[in-house]
Structure formats: structure tokens, C-alpha cells
Scaffold this active site. Sequence first.
Site, PDB file in Angstrom:
ATOM      1  N   LYS A 160       0.830  -1.217   0.000  1.00  0.00           N
ATOM      2  CA  LYS A 160       0.000   0.000   0.000  1.00  0.00           C
ATOM      3  C   LYS A 160       0.864   1.267   0.000  1.00  0.00           C
ATOM      4  O   LYS A 160       0.600   2.204  -0.741  1.00  0.00           O
ATOM      5  CB  LYS A 160      -0.916   0.056   1.237  1.00  0.00           C
ATOM      6  CG  LYS A 160      -1.924  -1.067   1.337  1.00  0.00           C
ATOM      7  CD  LYS A 160      -2.912  -0.827   2.478  1.00  0.00           C
ATOM      8  CE  LYS A 160      -2.266  -0.810   3.871  1.00  0.00           C
ATOM      9  NZ  LYS A 160      -1.643  -2.079   4.278  1.00  0.00           N
TER      10      LYS A 160
ATOM     11  N   ARG B 251      -9.753   0.868   9.066  1.00  0.00           N
ATOM     12  CA  ARG B 251      -9.263  -0.466   9.357  1.00  0.00           C
ATOM     13  C   ARG B 251     -10.314  -1.317  10.040  1.00  0.00           C
ATOM     14  O   ARG B 251     -10.061  -2.483  10.330  1.00  0.00           O
ATOM     15  CB  ARG B 251      -8.051  -0.366  10.269  1.00  0.00           C
ATOM     16  CG  ARG B 251      -6.726  -0.690   9.580  1.00  0.00           C
ATOM     17  CD  ARG B 251      -5.679  -0.564  10.631  1.00  0.00           C
ATOM     18  NE  ARG B 251      -4.425  -1.166  10.343  1.00  0.00           N
ATOM     19  CZ  ARG B 251      -3.386  -0.552   9.783  1.00  0.00           C
ATOM     20  NH1 ARG B 251      -3.515   0.662   9.333  1.00  0.00           N
ATOM     21  NH2 ARG B 251      -2.240  -1.171   9.672  1.00  0.00           N
TER      22      ARG B 251
ATOM     23  N   ARG C 127      11.482  -5.634   4.283  1.00  0.00           N
ATOM     24  CA  ARG C 127      11.380  -4.206   4.606  1.00  0.00           C
ATOM     25  C   ARG C 127      12.202  -3.895   5.859  1.00  0.00           C
ATOM     26  O   ARG C 127      12.910  -2.896   5.922  1.00  0.00           O
ATOM     27  CB  ARG C 127       9.910  -3.832   4.832  1.00  0.00           C
ATOM     28  CG  ARG C 127       9.737  -2.407   5.345  1.00  0.00           C
ATOM     29  CD  ARG C 127       8.300  -1.959   5.292  1.00  0.00           C
ATOM     30  NE  ARG C 127       7.501  -2.516   6.355  1.00  0.00           N
ATOM     31  CZ  ARG C 127       6.170  -2.497   6.383  1.00  0.00           C
ATOM     32  NH1 ARG C 127       5.493  -1.997   5.381  1.00  0.00           N
ATOM     33  NH2 ARG C 127       5.515  -2.996   7.396  1.00  0.00           N
TER      34      ARG C 127
ATOM     35  N   ARG D 179      -0.549  -8.431  13.811  1.00  0.00           N
ATOM     36  CA  ARG D 179      -1.092  -7.516  12.800  1.00  0.00           C
ATOM     37  C   ARG D 179      -1.865  -8.278  11.722  1.00  0.00           C
ATOM     38  O   ARG D 179      -2.896  -7.808  11.241  1.00  0.00           O
ATOM     39  CB  ARG D 179       0.045  -6.692  12.174  1.00  0.00           C
ATOM     40  CG  ARG D 179       0.533  -5.582  13.114  1.00  0.00           C
ATOM     41  CD  ARG D 179       1.932  -5.107  12.769  1.00  0.00           C
ATOM     42  NE  ARG D 179       2.028  -4.523  11.458  1.00  0.00           N
ATOM     43  CZ  ARG D 179       3.161  -4.490  10.737  1.00  0.00           C
ATOM     44  NH1 ARG D 179       4.281  -5.044  11.214  1.00  0.00           N
ATOM     45  NH2 ARG D 179       3.169  -3.923   9.560  1.00  0.00           N
TER      46      ARG D 179
HETATM   47  P1  AMP Z   1       0.539   0.849   9.299  1.00  0.00           P
HETATM   48  O1  AMP Z   1       1.690   1.774   9.103  1.00  0.00           O
HETATM   49  O2  AMP Z   1      -0.672   1.238   8.477  1.00  0.00           O
HETATM   50  O3  AMP Z   1       0.912  -0.591   9.116  1.00  0.00           O
HETATM   51  O4  AMP Z   1       0.063   1.010  10.824  1.00  0.00           O
HETATM   52  C1  AMP Z   1       0.928   0.708  11.896  1.00  0.00           C
HETATM   53  C2  AMP Z   1       0.144   0.584  13.182  1.00  0.00           C
HETATM   54  O5  AMP Z   1      -0.507   1.830  13.477  1.00  0.00           O
HETATM   55  C3  AMP Z   1      -0.999  -0.436  13.163  1.00  0.00           C
HETATM   56  O6  AMP Z   1      -0.545  -1.740  13.428  1.00  0.00           O
HETATM   57  C4  AMP Z   1      -1.887   0.101  14.269  1.00  0.00           C
HETATM   58  O7  AMP Z   1      -1.349  -0.169  15.553  1.00  0.00           O
HETATM   59  C5  AMP Z   1      -1.780   1.602  14.061  1.00  0.00           C
HETATM   60  N1  AMP Z   1      -2.792   2.077  13.114  1.00  0.00           N
HETATM   61  C6  AMP Z   1      -2.577   2.618  11.877  1.00  0.00           C
HETATM   62  N2  AMP Z   1      -3.732   2.945  11.293  1.00  0.00           N
HETATM   63  C7  AMP Z   1      -4.713   2.606  12.166  1.00  0.00           C
HETATM   64  C8  AMP Z   1      -6.127   2.662  12.117  1.00  0.00           C
HETATM   65  N3  AMP Z   1      -6.776   3.139  11.043  1.00  0.00           N
HETATM   66  N4  AMP Z   1      -6.802   2.217  13.206  1.00  0.00           N
HETATM   67  C9  AMP Z   1      -6.177   1.736  14.295  1.00  0.00           C
HETATM   68  N5  AMP Z   1      -4.854   1.621  14.386  1.00  0.00           N
HETATM   69  C10 AMP Z   1      -4.113   2.053  13.330  1.00  0.00           C
END
Ligand code: AMP
Length: 193
Positions: A13, A88, A127, A147
Site C-alpha cells: 500500500k 481499518r 522491509r 497484525r
Molecule cells: P501501518 O503503518 O498502516 O501498518 O500502521 C501501523 C500501526 O498503526 C498499526 O498496526 C496500528 O497499531 C496503528 N494504526 C494505523 N492505522 C490505524 C487505524 N486506522 N486504526 C487503528 N490503528 C491504526
Amino acid sequence: MRLILLGPPGAGKGTQAARLVERHGILQLSTGDMLRAAVRDKTPVGLIAQDIMARGDLVPDEVVAQIVADRIAAPDCANGFILDGFPRTVAQAEILKSLLERAGVSLDVVVELVVDESALVGRIEKRARESGAAVRADDTPEALKKRLDVYRAQTAPLSDYYRTTGLLRTVDGMQEMDRVTADVEAVISAAVA
Ligand code: AMP
């Protein structure tokens, strides 16, 4: 143009969003990036989010919703944005719906990058290796497993949610990166035509 990029951790993404930013001059709004900045700056949101993120859980909907609400109300979002990592949960999708309605705007398309789960762990390990010193606190094997579990349970239902609204388009995220980009561009062009 307003769109959502959906897909599990490691689906690509972030990479695809960066390419869309370059090509279309719209903003990438990554809630993960915003939360990591909040953690780094030790803001009140960051203090709430830090441990939750490190273990791979979701930050509470109302915390994330507030960040997004503030961000999409900013003038630089007037031309559009790519939401990367938000919504999410179905509850977040409902919140987004009312935020957009209130702003008098709508989503053009939701693009889901579909990938084999077996490939994700390898991609994320890569990564972590390639990012050297800036390794993410949640790219550990335990947090990654969490995750993926969270994605399956709470985020995957968004495919059906957006399929029902008619906005969902899927792209094979297992292809070579440029091919994925070409397919993403194609579904977007068709959606906004
Ligand atoms: P990402 O960079 O999108 O993989 O997000 C990293 C972490 O941030 C996730 O594992 C969640 O802990 C938190 N996070 C990011 N976006 C959200 C969201 N929309 N709702 C809840 N937690 C989020």
C-alpha cells in the site's frame, strides 16, 4: 480524487500510494505514519498509541478518527487524498462516511491489493532488513503475527463493506510492482471516468 488503498500489512500500500502521489499530485494520508510521528513527538495521542502499536494491535477507533477528521479538514486536502491504513474497521468506515458527508464530498474508489498471506511475512522481513536503523517497532515476528490476525478479523470485512457500496476494485498485488501500479492506475481511471 479521493480513494482508499486496502490490503494487509506488506501488501504494498505504501509503495503504491507514493506512486499515486507522484503521478496525481494528491496527498497520501497514512494513519500509521501520523501515529508514528505522534509517538516520536510524544504527543498525548502518541503516548496512548505507543504500546498498542508496538504489539500490533489497533489504536482505538475514536483516537484515529479524530486524527483523520483534523487532517481531511485541512485546506491541502481539498484536491483529494489517498487513505492508506484507514479505515481499518467497519466502525471506522462508518465514521469516514459521516466525515465525508459532512464535508460534502465522496469517495471515488476503494482499491484492494490482494496478496497471498504466505508472501507477507517475507516481504515485511525484507522491509525490516532494508530499512536498516529505522526498523519499525512492530515489524517483529510476534507483532507481525498479531497484525495479520487483526487484519483478518477486523479489516478484511471492509472488502465486503465496500463491495456492497459498489466502490471496491481489486488488484492482484502479487504481480511485479510496476504491473501492480499499472493495474491500480487502470481501475482508478475507470472509476473516475
Ligand atoms: P501501518 O503503518 O498502516 O501498518 O500502521 C501501523 C500501526 O498503526 C498499526 O498496526 C496500528 O497499531 C496503528 N494504526 C494505523 N492505522 C490505524 C487505524 N486506522 N486504526 C487503528 N490503528 C491504526
